[in-house]
Design a protein around this motif. Sequence first.
Motif, PDB file in Angstrom:
ATOM      1  N   LEU A 170       0.827  -1.201   0.000  1.00 11.55           N
ATOM      2  CA  LEU A 170       0.000   0.000   0.000  1.00 11.55           C
ATOM      3  C   LEU A 170       0.867   1.259   0.000  1.00 11.55           C
ATOM      4  N   ASN A 171       2.085   1.133   0.496  1.00 14.91           N
ATOM      5  CA  ASN A 171       2.993   2.281   0.522  1.00 14.91           C
ATOM      6  C   ASN A 171       3.388   2.742  -0.873  1.00 14.91           C
ATOM      7  N   TRP A 172       3.311   1.866  -1.874  1.00 18.66           N
ATOM      8  CA  TRP A 172       3.612   2.269  -3.249  1.00 18.66           C
ATOM      9  C   TRP A 172       2.617   3.321  -3.729  1.00 18.66           C
ATOM     10  N   ILE A 173       1.444   3.351  -3.154  1.00 17.11           N
ATOM     11  CA  ILE A 173       0.436   4.357  -3.506  1.00 17.11           C
ATOM     12  C   ILE A 173       0.549   5.570  -2.590  1.00 17.11           C
ATOM     13  N   LEU A 174       0.857   5.332  -1.326  1.00 12.75           N
ATOM     14  CA  LEU A 174       0.823   6.412  -0.341  1.00 12.75           C
ATOM     15  C   LEU A 174       2.057   7.304  -0.381  1.00 12.75           C
ATOM     16  N   ILE A 175       3.209   6.780  -0.744  1.00 16.18           N
ATOM     17  CA  ILE A 175       4.411   7.611  -0.812  1.00 16.18           C
ATOM     18  C   ILE A 175       4.267   8.700  -1.882  1.00 16.18           C
ATOM     19  N   PRO A 176       3.822   8.368  -3.107  1.00 13.89           N
ATOM     20  CA  PRO A 176       3.605   9.461  -4.069  1.00 13.89           C
ATOM     21  C   PRO A 176       2.543  10.468  -3.632  1.00 13.89           C
ATOM     22  N   LEU A 177       1.538  10.005  -2.890  1.00 10.35           N
ATOM     23  CA  LEU A 177       0.531  10.928  -2.367  1.00 10.35           C
ATOM     24  C   LEU A 177       1.156  11.900  -1.378  1.00 10.35           C
ATOM     25  N   ALA A 178       2.027  11.409  -0.523  1.00  8.78           N
ATOM     26  CA  ALA A 178       2.717  12.291   0.428  1.00  8.78           C
ATOM     27  C   ALA A 178       3.666  13.240  -0.300  1.00  8.78           C
ATOM     28  N   LEU A 179       4.316  12.769  -1.353  1.00 10.25           N
ATOM     29  CA  LEU A 179       5.198  13.646  -2.120  1.00 10.25           C
ATOM     30  C   LEU A 179       4.406  14.705  -2.883  1.00 10.25           C
ATOM     31  N   PHE A 180       3.202  14.365  -3.302  1.00  5.90           N
ATOM     32  CA  PHE A 180       2.321  15.358  -3.920  1.00  5.90           C
ATOM     33  C   PHE A 180       1.956  16.440  -2.903  1.00  5.90           C
ATOM     34  N   GLY A 181       1.688  16.033  -1.674  1.00  2.00           N
ATOM     35  CA  GLY A 181       1.423  16.996  -0.616  1.00  2.00           C
ATOM     36  C   GLY A 181       2.625  17.888  -0.340  1.00  2.00           C
ATOM     37  N   ALA A 182       3.823  17.313  -0.422  1.00  2.00           N
ATOM     38  CA  ALA A 182       5.037  18.112  -0.237  1.00  2.00           C
ATOM     39  C   ALA A 182       5.203  19.108  -1.387  1.00  2.00           C
ATOM     40  N   PHE A 183       4.825  18.700  -2.587  1.00  2.00           N
ATOM     41  CA  PHE A 183       4.885  19.607  -3.736  1.00  2.00           C
ATOM     42  C   PHE A 183       3.904  20.762  -3.560  1.00  2.00           C
ATOM     43  N   GLY A 195       5.727  24.190   7.063  1.00  2.00           N
ATOM     44  CA  GLY A 195       5.328  23.164   8.029  1.00  2.00           C
ATOM     45  C   GLY A 195       4.657  21.970   7.371  1.00  2.00           C
ATOM     46  N   GLY A 196       3.706  22.221   6.474  1.00  2.00           N
ATOM     47  CA  GLY A 196       3.010  21.136   5.784  1.00  2.00           C
ATOM     48  C   GLY A 196       3.931  20.355   4.870  1.00  2.00           C
ATOM     49  N   GLN A 197       4.837  21.069   4.216  1.00  3.58           N
ATOM     50  CA  GLN A 197       5.797  20.407   3.333  1.00  3.58           C
ATOM     51  C   GLN A 197       6.703  19.483   4.128  1.00  3.58           C
ATOM     52  N   ASN A 198       7.216  19.951   5.234  1.00  3.30           N
ATOM     53  CA  ASN A 198       8.102  19.127   6.054  1.00  3.30           C
ATOM     54  C   ASN A 198       7.364  17.921   6.622  1.00  3.30           C
ATOM     55  N   PHE A 199       6.117  18.115   7.028  1.00  8.59           N
ATOM     56  CA  PHE A 199       5.323  17.006   7.554  1.00  8.59           C
ATOM     57  C   PHE A 199       5.111  15.944   6.482  1.00  8.59           C
ATOM     58  N   CYS A 200       4.804  16.358   5.258  1.00 10.84           N
ATOM     59  CA  CYS A 200       4.616  15.399   4.162  1.00 10.84           C
ATOM     60  C   CYS A 200       5.908  14.664   3.842  1.00 10.84           C
ATOM     61  N   LEU A 201       7.025  15.349   3.909  1.00  9.16           N
ATOM     62  CA  LEU A 201       8.305  14.683   3.653  1.00  9.16           C
ATOM     63  C   LEU A 201       8.630  13.660   4.736  1.00  9.16           C
ATOM     64  N   ILE A 202       8.281  13.961   5.978  1.00  8.21           N
ATOM     65  CA  ILE A 202       8.490  13.003   7.058  1.00  8.21           C
ATOM     66  C   ILE A 202       7.596  11.779   6.870  1.00  8.21           C
ATOM     67  N   VAL A 203       6.336  12.008   6.473  1.00 11.49           N
ATOM     68  CA  VAL A 203       5.416  10.896   6.227  1.00 11.49           C
ATOM     69  C   VAL A 203       5.921  10.038   5.072  1.00 11.49           C
TER      70      VAL A 203
END
Length: 73
Positions: free
Chosen positions: A28-41, A50-58
Amino acid sequence: MLNILSGFIGLVTLVLMIPAVFPFLGALNWILIPLALFGAFIGLMSSKKGGQNFCLIVAAFGALRLFLGGGIF
């Protein structure tokens, strides 16, 4: 506003990563990692980071879990 949206995407992704910690659900992480990177973008376009750093940590947490599971488990 984009910082809040980025933080919300990161929070949703983190909640969805909870089941991915269990064995045989790690793919499931194959789907969720790009979603978190989209949030970082999205957070990259904001003046606050703050939101960018949180998404990168996730995303890093998901990548670590994927690495420990061998990419599948």
